[in-house]
Motif scaffolding. Structure first.
Motif, PDB file in Angstrom:
ATOM      1  N   GLY A   1       4.740  11.570   5.600  1.00  0.00           N
ATOM      2  CA  GLY A   1       5.121  10.977   4.313  1.00  0.00           C
ATOM      3  C   GLY A   1       4.371  11.578   3.125  1.00  0.00           C
ATOM      4  O   GLY A   1       3.352  12.239   3.277  1.00  0.00           O
ATOM      5  N   ASP A   2       4.916  11.296   1.932  1.00  0.00           N
ATOM      6  CA  ASP A   2       4.246  11.710   0.692  1.00  0.00           C
ATOM      7  C   ASP A   2       3.141  10.682   0.392  1.00  0.00           C
ATOM      8  O   ASP A   2       3.430   9.485   0.305  1.00  0.00           O
ATOM      9  CB  ASP A   2       5.293  11.733  -0.437  1.00  0.00           C
ATOM     10  N   PRO A   3       1.870  11.129   0.179  1.00  0.00           N
ATOM     11  CA  PRO A   3       0.766  10.182   0.014  1.00  0.00           C
ATOM     12  C   PRO A   3       0.973   9.159  -1.110  1.00  0.00           C
ATOM     13  O   PRO A   3       0.463   8.041  -1.033  1.00  0.00           O
ATOM     14  CB  PRO A   3      -0.430  11.084  -0.289  1.00  0.00           C
ATOM     15  N   SER A   4       1.737   9.528  -2.151  1.00  0.00           N
ATOM     16  CA  SER A   4       1.873   8.588  -3.265  1.00  0.00           C
ATOM     17  C   SER A   4       3.017   7.588  -3.068  1.00  0.00           C
ATOM     18  O   SER A   4       3.153   6.634  -3.814  1.00  0.00           O
ATOM     19  CB  SER A   4       2.087   9.372  -4.561  1.00  0.00           C
TER      20      SER A   4
ATOM     21  N   GLU B   1      -6.172   6.741   4.211  1.00  0.00           N
ATOM     22  CA  GLU B   1      -7.587   6.607   3.864  1.00  0.00           C
ATOM     23  C   GLU B   1      -8.229   5.471   4.674  1.00  0.00           C
ATOM     24  O   GLU B   1      -9.328   5.600   5.217  1.00  0.00           O
ATOM     25  CB  GLU B   1      -7.701   6.338   2.345  1.00  0.00           C
ATOM     26  N   HIS B   2      -7.481   4.368   4.789  1.00  0.00           N
ATOM     27  CA  HIS B   2      -7.961   3.216   5.561  1.00  0.00           C
ATOM     28  C   HIS B   2      -8.183   3.605   7.029  1.00  0.00           C
ATOM     29  O   HIS B   2      -9.196   3.266   7.634  1.00  0.00           O
ATOM     30  CB  HIS B   2      -6.925   2.093   5.452  1.00  0.00           C
ATOM     31  N   ILE B   3      -7.221   4.363   7.572  1.00  0.00           N
ATOM     32  CA  ILE B   3      -7.350   4.782   8.979  1.00  0.00           C
ATOM     33  C   ILE B   3      -8.574   5.663   9.163  1.00  0.00           C
ATOM     34  O   ILE B   3      -9.305   5.546  10.143  1.00  0.00           O
ATOM     35  CB  ILE B   3      -6.078   5.522   9.437  1.00  0.00           C
TER      36      ILE B   3
ATOM     37  N   VAL C   1       8.048   5.431   4.957  1.00  0.00           N
ATOM     38  CA  VAL C   1       8.075   6.165   6.233  1.00  0.00           C
ATOM     39  C   VAL C   1       8.344   5.230   7.418  1.00  0.00           C
ATOM     40  O   VAL C   1       8.324   5.663   8.574  1.00  0.00           O
ATOM     41  CB  VAL C   1       6.755   6.945   6.474  1.00  0.00           C
ATOM     42  N   ALA C   2       8.582   3.946   7.129  1.00  0.00           N
ATOM     43  CA  ALA C   2       8.806   2.997   8.227  1.00  0.00           C
ATOM     44  C   ALA C   2      10.216   3.155   8.777  1.00  0.00           C
ATOM     45  O   ALA C   2      11.140   3.458   8.033  1.00  0.00           O
ATOM     46  CB  ALA C   2       8.587   1.570   7.733  1.00  0.00           C
TER      47      ALA C   2
ATOM     48  N   TRP D   1       0.808  -1.215   0.000  1.00  0.00           N
ATOM     49  CA  TRP D   1       0.000   0.000   0.000  1.00  0.00           C
ATOM     50  C   TRP D   1       0.845   1.271   0.000  1.00  0.00           C
ATOM     51  O   TRP D   1       1.989   1.271   0.441  1.00  0.00           O
ATOM     52  CB  TRP D   1      -0.933   0.030   1.210  1.00  0.00           C
ATOM     53  N   THR D   2       0.209   2.389  -0.425  1.00  0.00           N
ATOM     54  CA  THR D   2       0.884   3.683  -0.339  1.00  0.00           C
ATOM     55  C   THR D   2       0.508   4.357   0.980  1.00  0.00           C
ATOM     56  O   THR D   2      -0.402   3.921   1.690  1.00  0.00           O
ATOM     57  CB  THR D   2       0.439   4.618  -1.473  1.00  0.00           C
ATOM     58  N   VAL D   3       1.227   5.424   1.283  1.00  0.00           N
ATOM     59  CA  VAL D   3       0.925   6.225   2.478  1.00  0.00           C
ATOM     60  C   VAL D   3      -0.522   6.731   2.393  1.00  0.00           C
ATOM     61  O   VAL D   3      -1.278   6.686   3.363  1.00  0.00           O
ATOM     62  CB  VAL D   3       1.916   7.407   2.585  1.00  0.00           C
TER      63      VAL D   3
END
Lengths: 456, 456
Positions: free
Chosen positions: B185-188, B148-150, B194-195, B141-143
């Motif tokens: 992080g950058d959303p894309s 969006e999931h959260i 970012v981990a 998945w992307t950031v």
């Protein structure tokens, strides 16, 4: 998990530093705690600066003050400015003058100002525990603006658990928005649209650490804002600082309950003479009080000479009073600390401990009588011709002493709180000593009552 | 801050419910804890369902099991399904059959499955403490997708402190991303961008609660993932559950150190007979052991008759041994609990306690000698013609007994840990009892050595 095994100390510190530099800061701290301060300082100098700062920032690092004093003065300023202000303040408390003033002068103006403000608060207050890094935004901002701001400061603020929204005019705290609620908001909406309805909980910098701990654990907070008299946020207490403070307090409480002054450092790091000092104080105080037992026994000298059989049970009877007192004290210390019971409830507690003490004393009394009867009947020991009266004396004295022990032990924490002390200052040896002298008087009084005209 | 004042209990529960419904859940809990379970149940029914669930979810609610059993069966299913599975599991532990099976049957399938899994873990394990609500995303998945999931799950997952990234193929835990890093992080970009670099810390469900507490406090975690043998995340331990567990453990430790069984409920909520049972057990055990002092004294009967003066100092000398032992035990219990000292360090501790005990004993010995000399010289009491020898006996016995007390008190926690017990099972009264019998033997042996040919 993947913690670090102790290593050979004859290895060069720079080699150790290279081996440690990829580890987590708390693991590096554990490794450094096993070393002498000069070795730890040498290892620290070998770490990348960011790593070294992270390590110095951990409150678990034992001899941080000693290590910092050993670092070259040109390097130390960089380290101190990178550390959090509350941690620098804690470390400075342990550095003697003139070292402290010298180090303080090397701080950058911002950190120095923060440290000066924090050191003005007493060690037991929220002010000395708070972090001065936190995120505030005016109530006129949007969710998107706020998120953008956090992206910018994320690197420098390690502890973003909540965003504090300020009144745009007075700059007073109006709302606290948890990070996860901020994410769920529409970026173009006002930041207040995702704020919870209630006014945020906050605490004064002069409140006690226990008060902050109680609020954080009661309301399951990750960070508690600290506000001054006009409602400006001046810091936050984070849950991890609070846990450290709780563990420290727990250690102090256990040591105090064991009958000594709390130690400032881990057992193995305490010097021999500090150890003696921390233990001898209470030990001597208890000893001097316990001397009253010798005086009491001198007072009953006549009785003792006539009935030596009575002396056989003195340790048994006195220890029972101390034990029941120690139980009651431990119960009440915790009940008061957890606010399950308030000062005004003392009489309720007394009304519970009275029957509890009588029943517990009666149980022990029956055991004692059975033992005396058994030994006498089976010929294991001869308690003399008046042995049934001796048994009655021991049994009745136990009821009196255990009841007194339970009452005294339960009231002591109330008394301490009433006169302004932490109830946890009460200790098992203290209660035992308190009960011992009275216990002797009870024992001999019961003996006089029951044995007068026969043995006495 | 704005906590609730106790209210008049004659008021109608529905009125109270209306007054309480706007308060914070922990404040409602405090108000309910002051009420009888039937009143609390009635008030709870008057609260909006969401509020009631929030209240039942608080571990601080004292009689949750009683309250739930009193609720009408048609309402209770809705409440239980709304509560977190770990809390339902805790509450179920306190409900007797057949009530528990009846309630279990009313749960929705998902909650029932979770509760069944959680109740399989022992009460002292991480498994029984963990929350089963957490957020995982595949590593593909992307950031932006993750955020969006959260946003979607934020309402149902109360405890989003970190997002667990899973291997897309094996579904094993690979990374833990703190919420604040995700925002930066950058959303894309891929979520792994970012981990943090390291593998996340994790714990097994069968690990002890202390192990989880130690990891959370050492690494300043907000949530610790619990993984099974193949690395699948099955739950998380959150920092607030951990704090509750820590406070409970602290209370148990203090009560145990006070010499009793830990109480399962607050002082005022414990029934009279439960209280007696929890205290009488240890009190009787200690009493029976302490009876050895009577036997010891019977053994020294001849000496006692010849030198009654010796009995005067028995309580004083014995209590000093117990006090120094209690100090040493409290020190070592904490040092072992905090992993400052390991089992293999026992001999280092013994080598420290030996000189410490000798010095502390010598200090008390000198005080005792001064006291005897003073009383004799100022004519306050006559210790007989051999009073210098009596003083020497008391002084020397104190050195021996305090040294023995320090050694025995410090070794006891090691011994307990060695044989598989929690070192915190050691208690002040236990140490005192241990030291008392030996103390008497030391005292009379020293007396025989010094006074043979004069008094004895």
């Amino acid at each position: 998990m993947n913690e670090i095994a102790p290593f050979d100390t004859r290895v060069d510190p720079s080699v150790l530093a290279a081996r440690l530099s990829d580890e987590r800061a708390p693991d590096i701290v554990e490794a450094l705690n096993d070393e002498a301060p000069e070795v730890a300082a040498a290892i620290l100098l070998g770490l990348p600066t960011e790593r070294a700062i992270e390590v110095l920032d951990q409150p678990e690092l034992d001899c941080a003050a000693d290590i910092i004093e050993m670092l070259p003065r040109d390097r130390v300023a960089g380290y101190l400015s990178g550390m959090s202000a509350d941690r620098v303040t804690d470390v400075f408390r342990e550095i003697e003058e003139p070292g402290r003033s010298d180090l303080r002068a090397r701080l950058d103006a911002e950190t120095r100002g923060a440290v000066d403000r924090l050191s003005a608060y007493g060690e037991e207050t929220v002010g000395s525990l708070m972090t001065t890094e936190f995120v505030t935004v005016p109530g006129t901002w949007t969710v998107g603006q706020t998120l953008e701001h956090i992206r910018h400061v994320e690197k420098t603020r390690e502890t973003i658990y909540a965003i504090f929204v300020l009144d745009p005019r007075t700059r007073a705290l109006t709302k606290a928005v948890p990070l996860r609620r901020l994410i769920s908001g529409d970026p173009s909406d006002n930041v207040l649209s995702v704020a919870p309805g209630r006014r945020p909980l906050a605490v004064s910098p002069t409140a006690s650490r226990e008060e902050a701990a109680r609020l954080i654990s009661k309301y399951d907070l990750l960070a508690l804002p600290v506000v001054d008299a006009v409602g400006h946020v001046i810091g936050i207490v984070t849950v991890d600082d609070m846990i450290d403070a709780m563990i420290e307090k727990q250690t102090q409480d256990v040591q105090r309950f064991g009958g000594m002054e709390a130690l400032p450092e881990p057992y193995m790091d305490i010097g021999f003479f500090t150890m003696i000092r921390k233990r001898a104080g209470w030990l001597c105080a208890l000893f001097l009080s316990e001397m009253l037992t010798a005086s009491a026994m001198q007072g009953f000298e006549g009785e003792l000479e006539k009935a030596i059989v009575l002396t056989l049970f003195i340790p048994l009877i006195m220890s029972s009073g101390g034990n029941s007192g120690s139980q009651a004290t431990s119960l009440l210390i915790r009940a008061l600390a957890l606010h399950q019971i308030r000062l005004r409830d003392w009489w309720r507690v007394a009304l519970r401990e009275l029957p509890t003490g009588i029943v517990l004393g009666a149980i022990l009394g029956v055991i004692a009588v059975i033992r005396i009867v058994a030994w006498q009947k089976f010929g294991l020991y001869d308690y003399g011709e008046h042995w049934p009266l001796v048994a009655a004396t021991v049994g009745a004295a136990l009821v009196g002493i255990v009841t007194f022990g339970s009452l005294a032990g339960s009231m002591l924490p109330f008394l301490l709180q009433r006169i302004g002390f932490d109830p946890a200052t009460a200790s098992a040896p203290f209660v035992a000593t308190l009960v011992d002298v009275t216990g002797l008087v009870i024992y001999f009084s019961v003996a006089l009552l029951i044995l007068r005209g026969t043995l006495l």
